[in-house]
Design an enzyme around this catalytic site. Structure first.
Site, PDB file in Angstrom:
ATOM      1  N   SER A 112       0.806  -1.217   0.000  1.00 54.95           N
ATOM      2  CA  SER A 112       0.000   0.000   0.000  1.00 54.95           C
ATOM      3  C   SER A 112       0.841   1.269   0.000  1.00 54.95           C
ATOM      4  O   SER A 112       0.321   2.352  -0.283  1.00 54.95           O
ATOM      5  CB  SER A 112      -0.937   0.019   1.208  1.00 54.95           C
ATOM      6  OG  SER A 112      -0.203   0.104   2.420  1.00 54.95           O
ATOM      7  N   LYS A 158       0.898   4.660   6.903  1.00 55.45           N
ATOM      8  CA  LYS A 158       0.381   5.483   5.812  1.00 55.45           C
ATOM      9  C   LYS A 158       1.052   6.853   5.874  1.00 55.45           C
ATOM     10  O   LYS A 158       1.796   7.167   6.802  1.00 55.45           O
ATOM     11  CB  LYS A 158      -1.145   5.675   5.919  1.00 55.45           C
ATOM     12  CG  LYS A 158      -1.961   4.384   6.014  1.00 55.45           C
ATOM     13  CD  LYS A 158      -1.955   3.597   4.732  1.00 55.45           C
ATOM     14  CE  LYS A 158      -2.789   2.319   4.873  1.00 55.45           C
ATOM     15  NZ  LYS A 158      -2.668   1.440   3.678  1.00 55.45           N
TER      16      LYS A 158
END
Length: 347
Positions: free
Chosen positions: A126, A196
């Site tokens: 990701s 993230k």
């Protein structure tokens, strides 16, 4: 004459007499020489004693070598025994201190993991290409203890806010892995953590339209870190198109692999509406530590250096009121002054 050797003197200060080769020393001469040697210069004669009888002679004898009946190797054996004993004591001392050293190392590792730095493993794609699956990153856990909060552009590790990792498999670690995870030398498989990039902080308005660019408080971001082939915004109905305002005390996060990241966009229906509480942030990822070929720092991209701050409502009101006040003041001056307004009588 060339075959003659220098002989012994006949007495103190006496003339030297050559010794004939074919002439052997008589017993009487040998007795006289022994008497002189025993008495020494200026001696009185008498019975000749042993050289080792005098204290000085004994000391010299001890220094020169062992006395009769003494084993020449006794001193060396004693020194060897002492050295061997000291070495054995050192070895025993090391093994006695080893458990204490291990305990100290474990305590230091635990303190470092708790308060300073912790290693985490990247389990997914990701965050490509910034982070690859299998990378190990070091996370700074110290600055949050001093009140520092996440900033735009940082890559952060945070605890699962509201079951974001539902359905993800959890590997079962062996006992060694459990110990290494406990002291921070390996990432814990039991902790539900994600990684993230922070896009917005409290007070920011984040917006995605069509394929982008992503806008923060109305300003477009240039994002070279987005995965090659991806667009900054996604054209899907599950969260790719959005406009949100980040509440105070929370952050909005997105993965760099925009079309392969279940980030804040896709959790807007949870209890936090997709936002991550600042209290759930473990720390900022500062460096890729493993593998060695991937070693690199994780700085904040330059696009976040621009002024992205949101204008406060009070400032907007003041900015709008200033032109209005100036216009009204000018109008009043114009109406109240005939010369300014162009009226009056000609003189």
């Amino acid at each position: 004459m060339g075959d003659l050797a220098v002989g012994a003197r006949s007495g103190p200060g006496g003339p030297e007499e050559p010794e004939r080769p074919d002439e052997a020393a008589s017993p009487a001469a040998e007795d006289a020489a022994s008497s002189r040697n025993a008495a020494g210069p200026g001696g009185t004669g008498g019975s000749a004693g042993s050289v080792s009888d005098s204290p000085d002679a004994q000391n010299r004898g001890d220094a020169e070598g062992p006395r009769d009946g003494e084993n020449p190797g006794d001193g060396a054996d004693t020194a060897g025994d002492d050295a061997g004993g000291q070495q054995r004591r050192k070895q025993r001392s090391f093994w006695k201190e080893l458990p204490l050293l291990v305990v100290i190392a474990l305590v230091l590792a635990l303190l470092i993991k708790t308060f300073l730095v912790q290693a985490f493993s990247i389990p997914s794609d990701s965050m490509q290409n910034t982070l690859q699956q299998g990378d190990r990153v070091l996370v700074d856990k110290l600055t949050p203890w001093f009140g520092s909060e996440p900033e735009r552009g940082e890559v952060v590790v945070f605890h699962d806010p509201d079951n974001w990792l539902a359905g993800e498999p959890t590997p079962e670690p062996n006992p060694v892995q459990r110990v290494l995870s406990w002291v921070g030398l390996m990432p814990s498989s039991e902790e539900k953590d994600l990684i993230k990039r922070v896009v917005g902080v409290g007070g920011d308005t984040i917006e995605c339209k069509n394929t982008g660019p992503l806008r923060v408080n109305g300003k477009a971001l240039y994002e070279p870190y987005v995965y090659q082939g991806n667009t900054p915004c996604s054209m899907d109905d599950q969260g790719g198109q959005f406009k949100v305002k980040v509440p105070e005390g929370k952050i909005w996060v997105m993965g760099d692999h925009r079309q392969n990241s279940l980030d804040s966009r896709y959790h807007q229906n949870d209890k936090n509406e997709g936002f991550v509480p600042v209290g759930s942030v473990v720390g900022r990822a500062i460096v890729i530590a493993w593998p060695p070929t991937r070693w690199d720092t994780l700085p904040i991209p330059d696009t976040f250096d621009q002024d992205l701050s949101a204008a406060a409502p009070g400032a907007l009101g003041l900015a709008g009121a200033v032109p209005l006040v100036l216009w009204r003041r000018r109008r009043l001056l114009t109406v109240g002054n005939p010369r300014v307004s162009g009226g009056g009588t000609a003189g």
